[in-house]
Design an enzyme around this catalytic site. Structure first.
Site, PDB file in Angstrom:
ATOM      1  N   GLU A  42       0.842  -1.222   0.000  1.00 41.25           N
ATOM      2  CA  GLU A  42       0.000   0.000   0.000  1.00 41.25           C
ATOM      3  C   GLU A  42       0.867   1.258   0.000  1.00 41.25           C
ATOM      4  OE1 GLU A  42      -3.817  -0.223   1.209  1.00 41.25           O
ATOM      5  OE2 GLU A  42      -3.729  -2.339   0.704  1.00 41.25           O
TER       6      GLU A  42
HETATM    7  C1  LIG Z   1       2.719  -9.792   0.056  1.00 43.29           C
HETATM    8  C2  LIG Z   1       2.337  -8.705  -0.908  1.00 43.29           C
HETATM    9  C3  LIG Z   1       1.010  -8.450  -1.168  1.00 43.29           C
HETATM   10  C4  LIG Z   1       0.637  -7.478  -2.100  1.00 43.29           C
HETATM   11  N1  LIG Z   1      -0.694  -7.298  -2.377  1.00 43.29           N
HETATM   12  C5  LIG Z   1      -1.043  -6.451  -3.382  1.00 43.29           C
HETATM   13  C6  LIG Z   1      -2.407  -6.358  -3.801  1.00 43.29           C
HETATM   14  O1  LIG Z   1      -3.293  -6.998  -3.256  1.00 43.29           O
HETATM   15  N2  LIG Z   1      -2.694  -5.554  -4.861  1.00 43.29           N
HETATM   16  C7  LIG Z   1      -1.726  -4.833  -5.508  1.00 43.29           C
HETATM   17  O2  LIG Z   1      -2.058  -4.137  -6.432  1.00 43.29           O
HETATM   18  N3  LIG Z   1      -0.429  -4.887  -5.115  1.00 43.29           N
HETATM   19  C8  LIG Z   1      -0.069  -5.685  -4.077  1.00 43.29           C
HETATM   20  N4  LIG Z   1       1.261  -5.776  -3.697  1.00 43.29           N
HETATM   21  C9  LIG Z   1       2.275  -5.004  -4.402  1.00 43.29           C
HETATM   22  C10 LIG Z   1       2.809  -3.831  -3.605  1.00 43.29           C
HETATM   23  O3  LIG Z   1       1.869  -2.831  -3.536  1.00 43.29           O
HETATM   24  C11 LIG Z   1       4.133  -3.397  -4.261  1.00 43.29           C
HETATM   25  O4  LIG Z   1       5.084  -4.380  -3.985  1.00 43.29           O
HETATM   26  C12 LIG Z   1       4.585  -2.063  -3.782  1.00 43.29           C
HETATM   27  O5  LIG Z   1       3.759  -1.057  -4.232  1.00 43.29           O
HETATM   28  C13 LIG Z   1       6.020  -1.755  -4.209  1.00 43.29           C
HETATM   29  O6  LIG Z   1       6.187  -1.935  -5.577  1.00 43.29           O
HETATM   30  P1  LIG Z   1       7.395  -2.810  -6.121  1.00 43.29           P
HETATM   31  O7  LIG Z   1       7.414  -4.067  -5.380  1.00 43.29           O
HETATM   32  O8  LIG Z   1       7.274  -2.874  -7.576  1.00 43.29           O
HETATM   33  O9  LIG Z   1       8.687  -1.982  -5.720  1.00 43.29           O
HETATM   34  P2  LIG Z   1       9.302  -0.752  -6.528  1.00 43.29           P
HETATM   35  O10 LIG Z   1       8.253   0.234  -6.769  1.00 43.29           O
HETATM   36  O11 LIG Z   1      10.082  -1.268  -7.654  1.00 43.29           O
HETATM   37  O12 LIG Z   1      10.258  -0.150  -5.440  1.00 43.29           O
HETATM   38  C14 LIG Z   1      11.580  -0.615  -5.227  1.00 43.29           C
HETATM   39  C15 LIG Z   1      12.213   0.304  -4.209  1.00 43.29           C
HETATM   40  O13 LIG Z   1      12.330   1.612  -4.747  1.00 43.29           O
HETATM   41  C16 LIG Z   1      11.708   2.531  -3.889  1.00 43.29           C
HETATM   42  N5  LIG Z   1      11.157   3.626  -4.686  1.00 43.29           N
HETATM   43  C17 LIG Z   1      10.348   3.527  -5.751  1.00 43.29           C
HETATM   44  N6  LIG Z   1      10.058   4.736  -6.213  1.00 43.29           N
HETATM   45  C18 LIG Z   1      10.685   5.630  -5.415  1.00 43.29           C
HETATM   46  C19 LIG Z   1      10.766   7.050  -5.372  1.00 43.29           C
HETATM   47  N7  LIG Z   1      10.138   7.821  -6.254  1.00 43.29           N
HETATM   48  N8  LIG Z   1      11.508   7.623  -4.392  1.00 43.29           N
HETATM   49  C20 LIG Z   1      12.157   6.866  -3.491  1.00 43.29           C
HETATM   50  N9  LIG Z   1      12.110   5.529  -3.497  1.00 43.29           N
HETATM   51  C21 LIG Z   1      11.388   4.917  -4.447  1.00 43.29           C
HETATM   52  C22 LIG Z   1      10.684   1.748  -3.137  1.00 43.29           C
HETATM   53  O14 LIG Z   1      10.357   2.349  -1.902  1.00 43.29           O
HETATM   54  C23 LIG Z   1      11.406   0.446  -2.935  1.00 43.29           C
HETATM   55  O15 LIG Z   1      12.264   0.554  -1.847  1.00 43.29           O
HETATM   56  C24 LIG Z   1       1.637  -6.723  -2.745  1.00 43.29           C
HETATM   57  C25 LIG Z   1       2.981  -6.971  -2.466  1.00 43.29           C
HETATM   58  C26 LIG Z   1       3.352  -7.951  -1.561  1.00 43.29           C
HETATM   59  C27 LIG Z   1       4.807  -8.186  -1.285  1.00 43.29           C
END
Ligand SMILES: Cc1cc2nc3c(=O)[nH]c(=O)nc-3n(C[C@H](O)[C@H](O)[C@H](O)COP(=O)(O)OP(=O)(O)OC[C@H]3O[C@@H](n4cnc5c(N)ncnc54)[C@H](O)[C@@H]3O)c2cc1C
Ligand SMILES: Cc1cc2nc3c(=O)[nH]c(=O)nc-3n(C[C@H](O)[C@H](O)[C@H](O)COP(=O)(O)OP(=O)(O)OC[C@H]3O[C@@H](n4cnc5c(N)ncnc54)[C@H](O)[C@@H]3O)c2cc1C
Lengths: 380, 387
Positions: free
Chosen positions: A362
């Site tokens: 989230e």
């Molecule tokens: C167990 C689990 C359940 C989930 N359930 C759902 C669900 O039901 N529905 C759904 O839609 N999604 C779901 N998600 C997805 C979740 O919302 C994403 O994993 C999350 O939004 C982060 O995206 P990402 O994993 O692609 O990381 P990325 O966005 O690739 O981020 C990688 C890193 O970069 C950082 N970062 C990215 N952009 C910036 C910025 N502009 N400035 C500084 N730092 C930055 C992030 O904080 C992180 O540390 C779930 C994930 C997990 C692990």
């Protein structure tokens, strides 16, 4: 805002606590191991009136507020974050339908609110997590239908959900804010297929699913809100979703503090209870202080939302602080239990593994800081 | 480190290759199933790693604590669990037999331990005696040509899989009247009890050693009766320095994985490494890692240089190295998961396993809290620190 829980809140948290202890606790360790989710427990929670708390009675909900909702989620999470998240995600689907759905779509809330059906929220993709606006799944208008193609990742409980709130691109690829729309998808729609299930560090009861959409043809009446509203809908949902994640963080932190405090009273080394050493009691003191501070932030965000006042910055603060707190507190609880804490004979190592995900979902905590930072710079 | 010799660098390269070729392919599954990489031991034996600190005349490699720490770091970068089992074997069991055993005892046990045919472990902790190791209750009573041992050791690394255990038991009435016995698998009255399920270090089996009227020949007693406390405490120094090496290895790999990820992963049209919040985590991680690395290898060097620091000072350095390295690795592991976002939380990347492994080092071989008391005692003096 008042520091005393209302009678309603006391009653709700009592109900949720009893349910969590009697129904979830006995199966949670084995089910975590087996990655087994029990939809029948959600149905039972529904019978207790705990699965539709923040939606109006007219739609089949309890017609209560977020201040009530967070007390229930905290109790569930104190035993199992997976079940708290399940209720929260089904809640997210209800909140979206109530706020943005048309009359026919609103009819769908009742089964979710009663715990008879489960909902899912599908926004993230392999290439778009934090940057949700860049999602690539497309929905192409074809007469009075849409045809959806793409792959979603990380959709919590997509395998058990009856309805899935899915974001797909209806506009230009570079239109971050107006290019996305929300669809109400039914499980079993032809072309909609479950992909792999993630193997994770914790929260195994909660299934995290890949969703593959191949020429999924849905009537235009599945569009929630108007075309182009999807990003706004998702962000609005996440604002309140953050409060629910923060409430879940309170739950595992509180349990960890309880277990660690009990251990510090009983465990003796060098002839006295380890709680008599400052090295241990100061850790406990910091844990309890941070927990209380987090709780106040979560309550404030819920209060503002219940009053209809702006709350998104405060929700981001609550999510950031409460989930960081939970990570720290669960880690310290493992430390206080020593070798025992590292084994699966005690629940604190599970809490520690569960806490980590709350800093990611989230909106990662980096994204929360961005939200807070931006709002500070804008208003001051 | 500037003082690494060519020999150190060669060892580092050898272990790195071993870890890549032997450990890397198996660790994910071993962690998942909580099983043990037994076949890795004879392979380590062939490379001379199992008797790393043992003198050459006793069949060992005759290397120093710096070398042992390097071996730990290299192995742990890939598989910290097998490294922990390796540490319990080579540092807690083999090194102690070599340091404290007489010629006959060394000849009896070392060859098979050093070849990897046998796996060794060390039994000190008990259910009621963890931090307070001297509070142990296991008792050995002399009966003619043998001792009868009664009691239970717990959380013993390699307990469920080992053949030879270097165990401590009480032989007198005073707190420090403790003796050492080598207990061998199959001895009457000796069994391995429960095996623990754990958060991490899951490919390193941890279990109980149960002594129920266990008959141990007098010839298996190492050192004089009632005189083991000093040797037991002294070995904690090299244990702490080398286990800090495990934290270094874990952290190094987490930093490598998360750095690469930050270069490749794009969000908002840029590599996430362009965001200052990511830069902050990565730079802090690398700074803390390098500080711990310098601290740990300097402590190893201080341990190796006999006649330099007093034994109390060496103990404090060993405690400092482990205290910082262990906390550093847990934090770096957590941050690596965060940098990888949702992917970090899954088993597709090694960082979630490595974080689970890292936490152990804050508990085993002296908890953070106990290490702080050791350092404080050296700084303040016993009179003040224990007033
Ligand atoms: C167990 C689990 C359940 C989930 N359930 C759902 C669900 O039901 N529905 C759904 O839609 N999604 C779901 N998600 C997805 C979740 O919302 C994403 O994993 C999350 O939004 C982060 O995206 P990402 O994993 O692609 O990381 P990325 O966005 O690739 O981020 C990688 C890193 O970069 C950082 N970062 C990215 N952009 C910036 C910025 N502009 N400035 C500084 N730092 C930055 C992030 O904080 C992180 O540390 C779930 C994930 C997990 C692990
Ligand atoms: C995976 C694993 C492998 C292990 N392998 C071995 C092995 O091979 N051989 C072996 O003998 N043991 C082994 N151990 C045991 C390990 O050494 C002990 O767990 C450790 O010493 C801590 O003891 P404890 O678990 O009893 O914790 P406790 O001593 O009960 O400590 C509980 C808490 O109280 C704190 N505390 C205790 N005393 C004080 C004090 N005076 N002041 C301030 N705080 C205090 C501790 O820091 C900790 O936070 C292993 C443990 C694990 C988990």
């Amino acid at each position: 805002m008042d520091f005393q829980p209302t009678e309603m809140q006391t009653e709700l948290s009592g109900l949720a606590r009893r349910f969590a202890r009697e129904k979830i606790q006995p199966v949670v360790e084995q089910d975590e191991h087996d990655e087994r989710f029990r939809p029948e427990l959600i149905a039972e929670l529904g019978q207790l009136g705990l699965t539709g708390i923040p939606v109006a009675e007219a739609h089949g909900g309890a017609g209560l507020g977020y201040q009530d909702y967070i007390t229930v989620l905290e109790e569930l999470a104190s035993v199992s974050v997976s079940y708290a998240i399940s209720v929260a995600v089904t809640g997210l689907a209800q909140v979206i339908l109530e706020k943005f759905g048309n009359e026919a779509q609103k009819q769908r809330i009742a089964r979710l609110a009663a715990g008879q059906a489960i909902g899912a929220f599908s926004l993230s993709e392999a290439g778009s997590g934090s940057d949700a606006g860049s999602l690539r799944t497309t929905a192409r208008r074809d007469g009075d239908h849409y045809v959806i193609n793409g792959t979603k990742l990380w959709t919590t409980q997509a395998d058990s959900a009856e309805v899935i709130m899915l974001m797909a691109r209806t506009g230009a690829a570079d239109d971050r804010t107006r290019g996305v729309s929300t669809f109400l998808l039914e499980q079993g729609t032809p072309g909609l297929r479950l992909g792999k299930r993630e193997k994770k560090m914790g929260c195994h009861i909660s299934h995290t699913m890949e969703l593959v959409l191949e020429n999924v043809r849905v009537p235009a009446s599945c569009l929630v809100g108007r075309e182009g509203d999807g990003f706004k809908i998702a962000m609005t949902a996440l604002d309140s979703g953050r409060i629910t994640i923060a409430a879940s963080a309170l739950g595992i932190a509180r349990s960890s503090i309880e277990v660690a405090t009990g251990h510090a009273r009983q465990r003796e080394q060098f002839g006295k209870p380890i709680g008599e050493y400052q090295g241990v009691s100061f850790l406990l003191a910091d844990m309890a202080t941070r927990y209380d501070a987090a709780k106040l932030l979560v309550q404030r965000a819920a209060f503002l939302k219940d009053q209809g006042l702006p709350f998104s910055t405060e929700a981001a603060m609550a999510k950031l602080f409460a989930t960081d707190m939970a990570m720290q507190v669960t880690t310290d609880a493992v430390q206080i239990l020593g070798g025992s804490g590292y084994t699966q004979d005690f629940p604190v190592e599970r809490f520690m593994r569960e806490a980590k995900v709350l800093q990611i979902v989230e909106g990662t905590n980096q994204i929360q800081r961005m939200v807070i930072g931006r709002s500070l710079l804008k208003t001051h | 480190m500037w003082f690494f010799s060519d020999e150190h660098r060669m060892l580092q390269e050898t272990v790195r290759q071993f870890a890549q070729s032997v450990l890397a392919p198996r660790i994910e599954q071993l962690d998942d199933e909580e099983s043990f990489h037994r076949e890795a031991f004879p392979k380590m034996g062939a490379l001379g790693l199992l008797g790393i600190t043992v003198a050459e005349e006793d069949g060992g490699a005759g290397l120093d604590a710096v070398s042992a720490t390097l071996a730990m770091e290299e192995m742990a970068a890939v598989d910290a669990s097998t490294t922990l089992s390796y540490l319990a074997h080579s540092i807690l069991c083999v090194n102690q037999i070599a340091r404290n055993g007489i010629a006959e005892q060394k000849a009896r046990w070392l060859p098979k331990l050093i070849s990897g045919e046998h796996v060794g472990g060390m039994g000190m902790s008990e259910p009621e005696a963890g931090s307070d190791a001297l509070g142990m209750k296991t008792r050995a009573t002399r009966q003619g040509e043998s001792y009868e041992l009664n009691g239970t050791k717990t959380w013993i690394t390699n307990g469920p899989v080992g053949e030879v255990f270097y165990c401590y038991a009480r032989t007198g009435s005073a707190k420090r009247e403790i003796s050492t016995f080598v207990v061998e698998k199959g001895m009457p009255g000796f069994s391995t009890g429960k095996k623990f399920k754990k958060m991490g270090m899951r490919a390193s089996p941890t279990g109980e050693l149960v002594f129920d009227h266990c008959q141990v020949p007098v010839a298996n007693r190492v050192g004089d009766e009632n005189s083991s406390v000093q040797a037991m405490m002294r070995n904690l120094d090299i244990e702490r320095i080398t286990i800090a090496g495990i934290s270094l290895g874990i952290a190094r790999n987490c930093i490598e994985v998360s750095t690469r990820y930050a270069q490749e992963r794009k969000q908002f049209g840029k590599p996430i490494g362009a965001f200052q919040q990511i830069q902050e985590r990565l730079s802090e991680a690398s700074a803390w890692y390098e500080a711990c690395r310098a601290l740990t290898y300097n402590s190893a060097k201080a341990f190796d240089l006999t006649g330099g620091l007093s034994s109390r000072e060496v103990s404090a350095w060993a405690a400092r190295a482990k205290l910082q390295s262990a906390q550093m690795a847990t934090q770096v592991g957590l941050d690596a998961i965060q940098i990888l976002g949702g992917y970090g939380y899954t088993r597709e990347f090694p960082v979630e396993r490595q974080m689970r492994d890292a936490k152990l080092i804050e508990i085993g071989a002296g908890t953070n809290e106990i290490l702080r008391t050791i350092i404080a005692r050296q700084m303040l003096g016993n009179d003040v620190a224990q007033a």
